[in-house]
Each structure stands twice: as C-alpha cells, then as structure tokens.
Design an enzyme around this catalytic site. Sequence first.
Site, PDB file in Angstrom:
ATOM      1  N   SER A 144       0.851  -1.203   0.000  1.00  0.00           N
ATOM      2  CA  SER A 144       0.000   0.000   0.000  1.00  0.00           C
ATOM      3  C   SER A 144       0.881   1.245   0.000  1.00  0.00           C
ATOM      4  O   SER A 144       2.036   1.208   0.449  1.00  0.00           O
ATOM      5  CB  SER A 144      -0.865   0.025   1.264  1.00  0.00           C
ATOM      6  OG  SER A 144      -1.568   1.254   1.381  1.00  0.00           O
ATOM      7  N   TYR A 157      -1.946   0.157  10.946  1.00  0.00           N
ATOM      8  CA  TYR A 157      -2.146  -0.297   9.559  1.00  0.00           C
ATOM      9  C   TYR A 157      -0.914   0.047   8.719  1.00  0.00           C
ATOM     10  O   TYR A 157      -0.404  -0.804   7.973  1.00  0.00           O
ATOM     11  CB  TYR A 157      -3.405   0.341   8.951  1.00  0.00           C
ATOM     12  CG  TYR A 157      -3.598  -0.073   7.503  1.00  0.00           C
ATOM     13  CD1 TYR A 157      -3.938  -1.385   7.181  1.00  0.00           C
ATOM     14  CD2 TYR A 157      -3.404   0.828   6.460  1.00  0.00           C
ATOM     15  CE1 TYR A 157      -4.080  -1.784   5.850  1.00  0.00           C
ATOM     16  CE2 TYR A 157      -3.546   0.440   5.126  1.00  0.00           C
ATOM     17  CZ  TYR A 157      -3.881  -0.866   4.832  1.00  0.00           C
ATOM     18  OH  TYR A 157      -4.014  -1.266   3.517  1.00  0.00           O
ATOM     19  N   LYS A 161       1.830  -2.380   6.611  1.00  0.00           N
ATOM     20  CA  LYS A 161       2.135  -2.269   5.181  1.00  0.00           C
ATOM     21  C   LYS A 161       3.613  -1.907   4.954  1.00  0.00           C
ATOM     22  O   LYS A 161       4.189  -2.284   3.938  1.00  0.00           O
ATOM     23  CB  LYS A 161       1.172  -1.282   4.513  1.00  0.00           C
ATOM     24  CG  LYS A 161      -0.257  -1.830   4.425  1.00  0.00           C
ATOM     25  CD  LYS A 161      -0.330  -3.097   3.569  1.00  0.00           C
ATOM     26  CE  LYS A 161      -1.692  -3.745   3.542  1.00  0.00           C
ATOM     27  NZ  LYS A 161      -1.788  -4.909   2.640  1.00  0.00           N
ATOM     28  N   PRO A 187      -1.005   0.140  -3.816  1.00  0.00           N
ATOM     29  CA  PRO A 187      -2.020   1.100  -4.283  1.00  0.00           C
ATOM     30  C   PRO A 187      -2.289   2.226  -3.293  1.00  0.00           C
ATOM     31  O   PRO A 187      -2.126   2.066  -2.077  1.00  0.00           O
ATOM     32  CB  PRO A 187      -3.287   0.237  -4.426  1.00  0.00           C
ATOM     33  CG  PRO A 187      -2.891  -1.183  -4.172  1.00  0.00           C
ATOM     34  CD  PRO A 187      -1.618  -1.123  -3.361  1.00  0.00           C
ATOM     35  N   GLY A 188      -2.773   3.332  -3.846  1.00  0.00           N
ATOM     36  CA  GLY A 188      -3.419   4.365  -3.035  1.00  0.00           C
ATOM     37  C   GLY A 188      -4.873   3.943  -2.835  1.00  0.00           C
ATOM     38  O   GLY A 188      -5.178   2.742  -2.831  1.00  0.00           O
ATOM     39  N   VAL A 190      -8.400   2.648  -3.085  1.00  0.00           N
ATOM     40  CA  VAL A 190      -9.175   1.792  -3.992  1.00  0.00           C
ATOM     41  C   VAL A 190     -10.545   1.601  -3.358  1.00  0.00           C
ATOM     42  O   VAL A 190     -10.633   1.228  -2.178  1.00  0.00           O
ATOM     43  CB  VAL A 190      -8.514   0.391  -4.137  1.00  0.00           C
ATOM     44  CG1 VAL A 190      -9.229  -0.423  -5.210  1.00  0.00           C
ATOM     45  CG2 VAL A 190      -7.020   0.497  -4.421  1.00  0.00           C
ATOM     46  N   THR A 192     -13.364  -0.348  -2.332  1.00  0.00           N
ATOM     47  CA  THR A 192     -13.703  -1.755  -2.089  1.00  0.00           C
ATOM     48  C   THR A 192     -14.469  -1.793  -0.763  1.00  0.00           C
ATOM     49  O   THR A 192     -14.945  -0.757  -0.302  1.00  0.00           O
ATOM     50  CB  THR A 192     -12.416  -2.603  -1.945  1.00  0.00           C
ATOM     51  OG1 THR A 192     -11.699  -2.109  -0.800  1.00  0.00           O
ATOM     52  CG2 THR A 192     -11.522  -2.522  -3.176  1.00  0.00           C
ATOM     53  N   GLU A 193     -14.492  -2.940  -0.120  1.00  0.00           N
ATOM     54  CA  GLU A 193     -15.089  -3.004   1.225  1.00  0.00           C
ATOM     55  C   GLU A 193     -14.096  -2.566   2.305  1.00  0.00           C
ATOM     56  O   GLU A 193     -14.390  -2.627   3.497  1.00  0.00           O
ATOM     57  CB  GLU A 193     -15.579  -4.429   1.508  1.00  0.00           C
ATOM     58  CG  GLU A 193     -16.731  -4.827   0.609  1.00  0.00           C
ATOM     59  CD  GLU A 193     -17.221  -6.244   0.853  1.00  0.00           C
ATOM     60  OE1 GLU A 193     -16.844  -6.853   1.866  1.00  0.00           O
ATOM     61  OE2 GLU A 193     -17.981  -6.741   0.006  1.00  0.00           O
ATOM     62  N   PHE A 194     -12.899  -2.151   1.866  1.00  0.00           N
ATOM     63  CA  PHE A 194     -11.815  -1.803   2.791  1.00  0.00           C
ATOM     64  C   PHE A 194     -12.261  -0.819   3.888  1.00  0.00           C
ATOM     65  O   PHE A 194     -12.021  -1.044   5.076  1.00  0.00           O
ATOM     66  CB  PHE A 194     -10.668  -1.204   1.955  1.00  0.00           C
ATOM     67  CG  PHE A 194      -9.488  -0.721   2.739  1.00  0.00           C
ATOM     68  CD1 PHE A 194      -8.454  -1.584   3.068  1.00  0.00           C
ATOM     69  CD2 PHE A 194      -9.382   0.613   3.118  1.00  0.00           C
ATOM     70  CE1 PHE A 194      -7.343  -1.130   3.781  1.00  0.00           C
ATOM     71  CE2 PHE A 194      -8.276   1.074   3.824  1.00  0.00           C
ATOM     72  CZ  PHE A 194      -7.255   0.196   4.151  1.00  0.00           C
TER      73      PHE A 194
HETATM   74  P1  NDP Z   1     -11.777  -5.791   0.948  1.00  0.00           P
HETATM   75  O1  NDP Z   1     -12.241  -5.612   2.350  1.00  0.00           O
HETATM   76  O2  NDP Z   1     -12.730  -5.561  -0.150  1.00  0.00           O
HETATM   77  O3  NDP Z   1     -11.151  -7.263   0.779  1.00  0.00           O
HETATM   78  C1  NDP Z   1     -10.321  -7.831   1.755  1.00  0.00           C
HETATM   79  C2  NDP Z   1     -10.187  -9.316   1.490  1.00  0.00           C
HETATM   80  O4  NDP Z   1      -9.271  -9.862   2.449  1.00  0.00           O
HETATM   81  C3  NDP Z   1     -11.505 -10.055   1.622  1.00  0.00           C
HETATM   82  O5  NDP Z   1     -11.608 -11.009   0.621  1.00  0.00           O
HETATM   83  C4  NDP Z   1     -11.375 -10.717   2.988  1.00  0.00           C
HETATM   84  O6  NDP Z   1     -12.077 -11.962   2.985  1.00  0.00           O
HETATM   85  C5  NDP Z   1      -9.880 -10.995   3.049  1.00  0.00           C
HETATM   86  N1  NDP Z   1      -9.404 -11.181   4.406  1.00  0.00           N
HETATM   87  C6  NDP Z   1      -9.329 -10.275   5.413  1.00  0.00           C
HETATM   88  N2  NDP Z   1      -8.888 -10.851   6.526  1.00  0.00           N
HETATM   89  C7  NDP Z   1      -8.675 -12.156   6.224  1.00  0.00           C
HETATM   90  C8  NDP Z   1      -8.238 -13.278   6.965  1.00  0.00           C
HETATM   91  N3  NDP Z   1      -7.919 -13.181   8.261  1.00  0.00           N
HETATM   92  N4  NDP Z   1      -8.128 -14.472   6.345  1.00  0.00           N
HETATM   93  C9  NDP Z   1      -8.455 -14.578   5.035  1.00  0.00           C
HETATM   94  N5  NDP Z   1      -8.882 -13.566   4.276  1.00  0.00           N
HETATM   95  C10 NDP Z   1      -8.999 -12.367   4.877  1.00  0.00           C
HETATM   96  O7  NDP Z   1     -10.512  -4.836   0.814  1.00  0.00           O
HETATM   97  P2  NDP Z   1      -9.453  -4.624  -0.384  1.00  0.00           P
HETATM   98  O8  NDP Z   1      -9.779  -5.446  -1.558  1.00  0.00           O
HETATM   99  O9  NDP Z   1      -9.297  -3.173  -0.565  1.00  0.00           O
HETATM  100  O10 NDP Z   1      -8.144  -5.163   0.338  1.00  0.00           O
HETATM  101  C11 NDP Z   1      -7.292  -6.151  -0.230  1.00  0.00           C
HETATM  102  C12 NDP Z   1      -5.844  -5.813   0.105  1.00  0.00           C
HETATM  103  O11 NDP Z   1      -5.508  -4.586  -0.516  1.00  0.00           O
HETATM  104  C13 NDP Z   1      -5.561  -5.644   1.601  1.00  0.00           C
HETATM  105  O12 NDP Z   1      -4.328  -6.260   1.888  1.00  0.00           O
HETATM  106  C14 NDP Z   1      -5.456  -4.125   1.754  1.00  0.00           C
HETATM  107  O13 NDP Z   1      -4.639  -3.766   2.834  1.00  0.00           O
HETATM  108  C15 NDP Z   1      -4.838  -3.760   0.419  1.00  0.00           C
HETATM  109  N6  NDP Z   1      -4.990  -2.373  -0.001  1.00  0.00           N
HETATM  110  C16 NDP Z   1      -6.226  -1.796  -0.099  1.00  0.00           C
HETATM  111  C17 NDP Z   1      -6.336  -0.479  -0.504  1.00  0.00           C
HETATM  112  C18 NDP Z   1      -7.652   0.224  -0.573  1.00  0.00           C
HETATM  113  O14 NDP Z   1      -7.669   1.486  -0.584  1.00  0.00           O
HETATM  114  N7  NDP Z   1      -8.775  -0.481  -0.659  1.00  0.00           N
HETATM  115  C19 NDP Z   1      -5.156   0.307  -0.867  1.00  0.00           C
HETATM  116  C20 NDP Z   1      -3.909  -0.395  -0.707  1.00  0.00           C
HETATM  117  C21 NDP Z   1      -3.842  -1.684  -0.311  1.00  0.00           C
HETATM  118  P3  NDP Z   1     -13.003 -12.520   4.167  1.00  0.00           P
HETATM  119  O15 NDP Z   1     -13.483 -11.351   4.969  1.00  0.00           O
HETATM  120  O16 NDP Z   1     -14.083 -13.259   3.452  1.00  0.00           O
HETATM  121  O17 NDP Z   1     -12.087 -13.432   4.921  1.00  0.00           O
HETATM  122  C1  8X3 Z   2      -5.112   1.567   1.756  1.00  0.00           C
HETATM  123  C2  8X3 Z   2      -4.770   2.948   1.342  1.00  0.00           C
HETATM  124  O1  8X3 Z   2      -4.350   5.306   2.215  1.00  0.00           O
HETATM  125  O2  8X3 Z   2      -6.378   4.181   2.930  1.00  0.00           O
HETATM  126  O3  8X3 Z   2      -3.965   0.831   2.004  1.00  0.00           O
HETATM  127  O4  8X3 Z   2      -4.242   3.533   3.808  1.00  0.00           O
HETATM  128  S1  8X3 Z   2      -4.941   4.037   2.630  1.00  0.00           S
END
Ligand code: NDP
Ligand code: 8X3
Length: 257
Positions: A144, A157, A161, A187-188, A190, A192-194
């Site tokens: 990230s 967090y 990362k 990534p910056g 994105v 998603t469900e993040f």
């Molecule tokens: P989402 O919440 O949409 O997806 C996260 C995924 O991780 C889900 O499929 C979830 O599945 C899985 N997950 C979380 N914890 C666990 C666990 N303990 N065991 C197995 N699977 C797990 O978020 P993103 O797609 O955005 O996140 C994906 C990755 O990208 C992460 O590592 C995040 O830190 C990184 N990222 C995201 C950014 C953003 O802005 N969105 C930017 C930079 C990086 P389930 O809950 O079904 O287990």
């Molecule tokens: C996810 C990007 O800037 O929300 O890793 O931490 S940020």
Amino acid sequence: MPSLKDKIVFVTGASSGIGESTARAFAAQGARVLMCARRLERIETLGRTLAREHEVAAHAFRLDVRDRAAVDAAVAALPDEWRAIEILVNNAGLSRGLDKFPAGLVEDWEEMIEANVKGLLYVSRAVVPGMIERGAGHVINIGSIAGRETYPGGNVYCATKFAVKALSNAMRLDLNGTPLRVTEIAPGMVETEFSLVRFHGDAARAARTYQGFQPLGPDDIAEAAVWCATRPPHVDVSEMVIMPTAQASTTLTARKT
Ligand code: NDP
Ligand code: 8X3
C-alpha cells in the site's frame, strides 16, 4: 507476452475487492484460479462464475490466514491437480480503525498485524518451498501507499504495510539465485469493502472516504497484477505504486466539495 493459460494462481482474500477482481482478471487470461477467504460462499459462487464465463478450473476453500496450523493444513491438503501453484497473490488483509495513537483498540491492532503480516508470512511459507522445488514461481504481495508514508490515525495499519514492503524486499534478496520473482503492488485509495471494514460497518463513514474524487477501482490493481505476471521470465517488476490521479500522497487528495 508469456501466457497465463492453465497456470495456477492462488489469490488470498478473493471474496471481495482487489482479490475478487484479481481472480477474475487471471481467469480471463485462462489461468486456473485457487481462492481462499473466510466467506466461503462468496468464493464458491465466484468460482462457479469464473468456470462458466472463462471455461477455467476454479477451486475455493475457507481459510483464515491468521491461523498458521490451518494455513499449513489447507496447503498440504490441496488436491494433486492444484499443488503446482505458480503465482501467489498475497492480498488478504484489512485495516481496523483510524484512531490516533495511543487510542485504538488493541484487538484491532492485533487483527491487522496477524492478517497483514503474519498471514502473509504463513501463506508464503507454505507455498514458496514448492515453487523453489518446481523452479517456477511469482509472489505478488499487495502492499500500500500506507507502506511508504504514514498518515494520522494510520499508525498500526501503516506499520503492517511497511512490513509488507520490507518482507517483499527480503523475499527478493533471499530468493535471489532461484527463478522466483517477487513483486509488491502498492495502491493508493481503492474503492472496495476496505473502508467499511476499517470503520466496523459504518457505511456512511466508509462512503465519505471516496467522496469528491475518483478513487481507483479494484480492476485497476488486478490488471497491474496480470501485467506483472506476464512479463518475460527475466523481468521482475519489483514494485509498483499506483495512485488515483487525484491522490498525491496519503495526506493530499484533491476533492471537489
Ligand atoms: P476488501 O475488504 O474488499 O477485501 C479484503 C479481502 O481480504 C476479503 O476477501 C477478505 O475476505 C480478506 N481477508 C481479510 N482478513 C482475512 C483473513 N484473516 N483471512 C483470510 N482472508 C482475509 O478490501 P481490499 O480489496 O481493498 O483489500 C485487499 C488488500 O488490498 C488488503 O491487503 C489491503 O490492505 C490492500 N490495499 C487496499 C487499498 C484500498 O484502498 N482499498 C489500498 C492499498 C492496499 P473474508 O473477509 O471473506 O475473509
Ligand atoms: C489503503 C490505502 O491510504 O487508505 O492501504 O491507507 S490508505
């Protein structure tokens, strides 16, 4: 361009966001897709969709990457036809909370450290020895921009990362001399469900994260992962930072009010 046809890609955290898009993007290239997450129903449904839309094999299993014994057992129990993992996308991860240090829930800190750092290590440790034995493999770690710059409230967090960045560099050093490649995609923002996960289900607060500018979509990152995986074998894209055009840093995003 080297083909991904019939190669096995293992995407962790494929039930949502970047992981789901990555599974879709690799399947569209003819790869065989192995997926894990805790929400099994979602990845089973996705597997059926990929098999129907792209005529590829897909295999989904429930896994919490924080559980080392479960990770080892799941990888050891893979059916023979799924053992030769060629590409591992370490994507499973999350953020929890945005409180300024020293506030913040200790359970949230632990969950992030366990999933983002220890989970990535457990899965890699279970999969990489087979790649070395077979003489082929590519580890793609989802880092990230938060692993390059800290921001207020990002504390733990960001630390996880930064660890993903350090571990990606370390893997590249320690695997030097093997044919394995290691890529970190950072990534910056994105959409998603993040943020929904970060804010413990507060949908209104999550939506505000992406207000007033165009964030990245998960497909933007999935396409980058496919691009990295389809470079010729002598090319290792060691790291890739991808930002929304409106986001210059973790603390500067141009938003229209
Ligand atoms: P989402 O919440 O949409 O997806 C996260 C995924 O991780 C889900 O499929 C979830 O599945 C899985 N997950 C979380 N914890 C666990 C666990 N303990 N065991 C197995 N699977 C797990 O978020 P993103 O797609 O955005 O996140 C994906 C990755 O990208 C992460 O590592 C995040 O830190 C990184 N990222 C995201 C950014 C953003 O802005 N969105 C930017 C930079 C990086 P389930 O809950 O079904 O287990
Ligand atoms: C996810 C990007 O800037 O929300 O890793 O931490 S940020």
